[in-house]
Design an enzyme around this catalytic site. Structure first.
Site, short mmCIF file in Angstrom:
data_model
loop_
_atom_site.label_atom_id
_atom_site.label_comp_id
_atom_site.label_asym_id
_atom_site.label_seq_id
_atom_site.Cartn_x
_atom_site.Cartn_y
_atom_site.Cartn_z
NE ARG A 1 -26.03 37.06 61.86
CZ ARG A 1 -26.03 37.54 60.63
NH1 ARG A 1 -25.58 36.80 59.62
NH2 ARG A 1 -26.48 38.77 60.39
CG PHE B 1 -38.54 38.35 55.75
CD1 PHE B 1 -37.62 39.33 56.08
CD2 PHE B 1 -38.27 37.49 54.69
CE1 PHE B 1 -36.43 39.45 55.37
CE2 PHE B 1 -37.08 37.61 53.98
CZ PHE B 1 -36.16 38.59 54.32
NE ARG C 1 -21.85 38.63 55.15
CZ ARG C 1 -23.15 38.92 55.25
NH1 ARG C 1 -23.55 40.05 55.82
NH2 ARG C 1 -24.07 38.09 54.82
CD GLU D 1 -24.43 48.06 55.01
OE1 GLU D 1 -23.62 47.64 55.86
OE2 GLU D 1 -25.05 47.29 54.24
CE LYS E 1 -29.30 42.24 62.36
NZ LYS E 1 -29.92 41.22 61.49
CG HIS F 1 -26.05 44.86 59.41
ND1 HIS F 1 -26.60 44.39 58.24
CD2 HIS F 1 -25.14 45.81 59.03
CE1 HIS F 1 -26.06 45.03 57.21
NE2 HIS F 1 -25.19 45.89 57.66
CB THR G 1 -28.54 35.08 57.05
OG1 THR G 1 -27.64 35.70 56.14
CG2 THR G 1 -29.68 36.01 57.40
CG ASN H 1 -29.55 37.68 62.31
OD1 ASN H 1 -29.69 38.84 62.69
ND2 ASN H 1 -29.49 37.35 61.03
CE1 TYR I 1 -30.13 44.22 57.01
CE2 TYR I 1 -31.94 44.97 58.39
CZ TYR I 1 -30.72 44.34 58.26
OH TYR I 1 -30.10 43.82 59.36
#
Ligand code: DAT
Ligand code: MG
Length: 153
Positions: free
Chosen positions: A102, A57, A85, A126, A9, A115, A91, A112, A49
């Site tokens: 993270r 948010f 993951r 994706e 990100k 993704h 998250t 964070n 998303y």
């Protein structure tokens, strides 16, 4: 073998974490199949998303995700979706275990760093969103046998 979609990100780009994040994925034993730097727009964030479109948010998430280009990648490995993951952690970085990306490198849910797909079917969706089939490299890494259950066989 399973493929998963990983995206660094804007905070990861700005904080010069690209090398360290890629290193963690390589160290785990995953194999890089594709990589692309890309500037997202709002419609692309909505496609990435879809489950969050109606959250309060979401406008902040869009502003964050379009702030700079991102690095989109496809990584392959045995159980790659669950493995990444776990490597990323929860998250919310405040809840993520130490030792996770993270947990070790971030402080806020709104920043964070990375993704990753949460299920194989979402990984496929994706990957298709960001890459054409011809952009996914097929090659055998000579180290792959040493990542198997019984490397000597
Ligand atoms: P993950 O990225 O762990 O798969 P998710 O798919 O539920 O989590 O959410 C996608 C991103 O949206 C997440 O990485 C950060 C942001 N986000 C999620 N919940 C949030 C919240 N309560 N406040 C702010 N941002 C949030
Ligand atoms: Mg998610």
């Amino acid at each position: 073998m399973e493929d998963t979609f990983i995206l660094i990100k804007p905070d990861g780009i700005q904080r010069s974490m690209v090398g360290r994040i890629i290193q963690r994925l390589e160290e785990k034993g995953l194999q890089l199949r594709a990589v692309k730097m890309e500037q997202l727009d709002e419609s692309m964030v909505k496609k990435l998303y879809p489950h969050l479109k109606n959250k309060e948010f979401f406008p902040r998430l869009v502003n964050f995700m379009v702030a700079t280009p991102v690095l989109a990648m496809v990584w392959r490995g045995e159980g790659a979706v669950l493995a990444t993951r776990k490597l990323l952690g929860s998250t919310d970085p405040q809840k993520a275990e130490t030792g996770t990306i993270r947990g070790d490198m971030a402080l806020a849910v709104g920043a964070n760093l990375v993704h990753c797909s949460d299920a194989p079917e979402n990984a496929a969706r994706e990957i298709e969103l960001f890459f054409s089939p011809g952009e996914l490299c097929n090659y055998e890494k000579s180290t792959n046998i040493w990542l198997r259950e019984e490397p000597w066989q």
